[in-house]
Design an enzyme around this catalytic site. Structure first.
Site, PDB file in Angstrom:
ATOM      1  N   HIS A   1       0.829  -1.203   0.000  1.00 31.91           N
ATOM      2  CA  HIS A   1       0.000   0.000   0.000  1.00 31.91           C
ATOM      3  C   HIS A   1       0.862   1.250   0.000  1.00 31.91           C
ATOM      4  O   HIS A   1       0.642   2.184  -0.760  1.00 31.91           O
ATOM      5  CB  HIS A   1      -0.954  -0.011   1.203  1.00 31.91           C
TER       6      HIS A   1
ATOM      7  N   HIS B   1      -4.755   6.303  -5.611  1.00 34.05           N
ATOM      8  CA  HIS B   1      -5.935   6.955  -5.032  1.00 34.05           C
ATOM      9  C   HIS B   1      -6.321   8.167  -5.873  1.00 34.05           C
ATOM     10  O   HIS B   1      -5.602   8.531  -6.782  1.00 34.05           O
ATOM     11  CB  HIS B   1      -5.657   7.382  -3.586  1.00 34.05           C
TER      12      HIS B   1
ATOM     13  N   HIS C   1      -7.405  -1.821  -5.183  1.00 36.08           N
ATOM     14  CA  HIS C   1      -7.685  -2.403  -3.866  1.00 36.08           C
ATOM     15  C   HIS C   1      -8.360  -3.768  -3.973  1.00 36.08           C
ATOM     16  O   HIS C   1      -8.186  -4.610  -3.110  1.00 36.08           O
ATOM     17  CB  HIS C   1      -8.503  -1.425  -3.017  1.00 36.08           C
TER      18      HIS C   1
ATOM     19  N   HIS D   1     -15.036   6.165   2.707  1.00 35.65           N
ATOM     20  CA  HIS D   1     -13.727   5.531   2.801  1.00 35.65           C
ATOM     21  C   HIS D   1     -12.710   6.359   3.598  1.00 35.65           C
ATOM     22  O   HIS D   1     -12.089   5.871   4.541  1.00 35.65           O
ATOM     23  CB  HIS D   1     -13.193   5.239   1.387  1.00 35.65           C
TER      24      HIS D   1
ATOM     25  N   HIS E   1     -10.782   5.915   7.540  1.00 34.52           N
ATOM     26  CA  HIS E   1      -9.326   5.932   7.788  1.00 34.52           C
ATOM     27  C   HIS E   1      -8.960   6.942   8.868  1.00 34.52           C
ATOM     28  O   HIS E   1      -8.220   6.650   9.798  1.00 34.52           O
ATOM     29  CB  HIS E   1      -8.584   6.329   6.508  1.00 34.52           C
TER      30      HIS E   1
ATOM     31  N   PHE F   1      -1.547   6.945   4.481  1.00 33.02           N
ATOM     32  CA  PHE F   1      -1.443   5.851   3.508  1.00 33.02           C
ATOM     33  C   PHE F   1      -0.217   4.960   3.713  1.00 33.02           C
ATOM     34  O   PHE F   1      -0.268   3.767   3.491  1.00 33.02           O
ATOM     35  CB  PHE F   1      -1.416   6.390   2.077  1.00 33.02           C
TER      36      PHE F   1
ATOM     37  N   HIS G   1     -11.584  -2.236   3.661  1.00 39.07           N
ATOM     38  CA  HIS G   1     -11.568  -2.243   2.201  1.00 39.07           C
ATOM     39  C   HIS G   1     -12.436  -3.333   1.594  1.00 39.07           C
ATOM     40  O   HIS G   1     -12.855  -3.228   0.442  1.00 39.07           O
ATOM     41  CB  HIS G   1     -10.139  -2.260   1.659  1.00 39.07           C
TER      42      HIS G   1
END
Ligand code: C2O
Length: 595
Positions: free
Chosen positions: A180, A198, A207, A329, A333, A358, A371
């Site tokens: 990632h 992204h 993903h 999403h 996070h 990230f 995810h």
């Protein structure tokens, strides 16, 4: 403070009382009804005709040119000295592993380097394409809240074994997390461009493949070829909190680098994952469901709205994230990561680790569970109806990534091979999706805002500093659109040249027909158009931390609901919630788009 008395009635078989206690029994009885597409009784369920058909042009360009032969190769064809092929737009190739270099941790002024390149495959120039293996039994991804003790034990064991693998083993937990980081924090470059999965249409397919291999590795480690990852169904009130199995200290699913506020069943607030929550639980759930509705339906009528902006090699267009990537999403996070500058011990100050940055996000086992639900939203969105639910642009279909499989073999994978989860050997256990019923119906204000007190957009833009709510009036390209017009084109409010420090967490909300005093605690009203959220990241085009994004909100449905369809000028209000002082916006327009 806000009352939920006027919560719209569908979104609410959840009455005030029950939503406050949020017991499993009350909630499951409210949402036991399985989803039926017929519930969507609106124009979205009709065919889109030519709407959403933005790709034909690109397909013509691509016809019959197999640039693969010319362009692709893992062996470093993309060195800085080999930029000629960049002249044509082309699919994003697999990363150049040979030139993988240090990534950058975002989130602080002094950019810190971080190593996260994968082990180099032996035969770099001959990495085969991955063929989906034949499968005998579908892996069924279960709802994280509903799993059995036996399932949890298996999942813990598999994760533990993964954490125990040699750190150079591409299947080890650390190497998996590094994947990632490498794809998101600038370890891979094509010439001057940084590969970033992204903020574009690569978000969903990258993903999907990433979880695919992660899941197979876990299964292999416990010798269970049917093992399937759980999904965190935060789109359902029952799932709007950390799944309990991740909250048990001493197990392999626990991560000490989480924000302590996520523990013990605290409800998540998609609209203010970091800020002080000012609404009661009932209102928070309602706001979350409204945001789901906006991201899955109102603002996602067409593929590129849902998936995110087109992203190809040598593309200097503005990037833009898809609706689900944006919300929920990113808020999930942010919610699970530590608050910046928290002491992580040993004098180390947090940059949002793990989930809130990230480079470290996938070091939290809950990342993959989060995810899995993001991935499920792709499947659910496809099933919502509407003619165009797929991207047919070959630049998307032929984009590639690189992964190791469960046997440590390196492979190139293509977007075109991940469009059907069943072909990939997995599916999702069904669960209710209550947000389909959450189209707001109530008005936040009576009548129309008095336009004489509102400055026109051309006086207000560019906004150099969004440090306070700003209202402006804006003209529509046309009025009184017929159903046919609406089927053909979406009416979209577009903010262009949206710039901010990508190192920062930012968020702002947008309303129609409201003024600067708008109540932003209650989002379940027809005036609420949507929010923009940024998770600190490295920008694709450069290592400089300033973005140049485009942010669009589909207002077709809102104009109907607020009854503004016949007005040629409407009021828009932008309300900064976090980080407004680093946000500037060049211009704004309302356009009729194919999507
Ligand atoms: Cu690649 Cu949720 O981020």
């Amino acid at each position: 403070m806000a009352s939920s008395s006027s919560i719209n009635s569908i979104c609410l078989s959840l009455d005030d009382q029950s939503s406050k206690t949020l017991t499993t029994t009350t909630l499951s009885s409210f949402f036991a009804k399985p989803y039926s597409p017929r519930l969507l009784k609106r124009r979205r369920s009709q065919s889109f005709h030519v709407s959403c058909n933005a790709n034909e042009h690109d397909q013509n360009i691509n016809a019959n040119i197999d640039r693969r032969n010319v362009l692709l190769g893992l062996g470093g064809l993309y060195s800085a000295s080999n930029l000629a092929p960049l002249a044509f737009a082309s699919p994003i190739p697999p990363p150049d592993l040979k030139s993988c270099s240090k990534a950058t941790k975002t989130g602080s002024k002094d950019l810190v380097e971080y190593s996260c390149c994968p082990p180099t495959p032996k035969d770099l120039n001959n990495i085969p394409y991955y063929n989906l293996p034949p499968m005998s039994k579908l892996r069924k991804r279960p709802v994280a809240q509903d799993v059995t003790k036996e399932y949890i034990a298996k999942y813990q064991l598999a994760t533990k074994r993964m954490k125990e693998l040699d750190k150079d083993d591409p299947r080890s937990f650390m190497q998996q997390a590094n994947i990632h980081c490498a794809y998101c924090n600038g370890a891979y470059k094509f010439g001057d461009e940084v590969l970033q999965v992204h903020q574009s249409w690569l978000f969903f397919p990258f993903h999907r493949w990433y979880l695919y291999f992660y899941e197979r590795i876990l299964g292999k480690l416990i010798d269970d070829p049917t093992f399937a990852l759980p999904y965190w169904n935060w789109d359902h009130p029952k799932g709007m909190r950390l799944p309990p199995m991740f909250d048990r200290e001493t197990t392999s699913l626990y991560d000490a680098r989480r924000n302590p506020h996520v523990r013990n069943g605290t409800i998540i607030d998609f609209s203010s994952p970091r800020d002080e929550v000012t609404t009661d639980v009932g209102q928070t759930v309602t706001n979350n469901l409204t945001l789901m509705y906006r991201s899955m339906i109102t603002n996602a009528a067409c593929p590129l709205q849902f998936f995110g902006a087109r992203y190809v090699l040598g593309n200097n267009d503005s990037k833009g994230q898809g609706t689900i990537e944006n919300i929920p999403h990113t808020p999930v996070h942010i919610w699970a990561g530590t608050v910046r500058k928290t002491d992580l011990g040993g004098g180390k100050l947090s940059l949002g680790e793990d989930m809130g940055n990230f480079y470290s996000a996938a070091l939290d086992p809950v990342f993959y569970c989060h995810h899995a639900n993001v991935d499920r939203m792709w499947k659910v969105w496809k099933g919502l109806g509407g003619k165009r639910r797929d991207i047919t642009d070959t630049d998307w279909l032929n984009s590639e990534f690189f992964f190791y499989d469960e046997n440590k073999n390196p492979y190139r994978v293509r977007v075109r091979d991940c469009l059907d989860t069943k072909k990939m050997g997995y599916d999702y256990a069904p669960a209710a999706i209550p947000w389909v019923n959450c189209r707001p119906t109530r008005k936040g204000r009576e009548g129309k805002v008095d336009l004489t007190n509102i400055e026109p957009a051309n006086k207000v833009f560019p906004i150099v500093n969004l440090n306070k709510p700003i209202s402006f009036s804006i003209n529509r390209p046309t009025t009184s659109r017929s159903q046919k017009d609406k089927d053909e084109k979406e009416e979209v409010l577009i903010f262009k040249g949206l710039k901010y420090d990508t190192n920062k967490y930012i968020r702002f909300d947008v309303f129609l027909n409201e003024d600067e005093d708008v109540n932003t605690d209650e989002l379940d009203k027809v005036e609420f158009a949507g929010s923009y959220v940024n998770l600190p990241h490295v920008h694709a085009r450069n290592k400089k931390m300033d973005s140049d994004e485009m942010f669009q909100l589909d207002i077709t449905e809102l104009l109907e609901d607020i009854e503004l369809e016949d007005d040629d000028t409407i009021t828009v209000t932008v309300v900064p919630k976090t980080g407004g002082d680093v946000i500037s916006i060049q211009s704004v327009a309302i356009e009729l788009l194919d999507g």
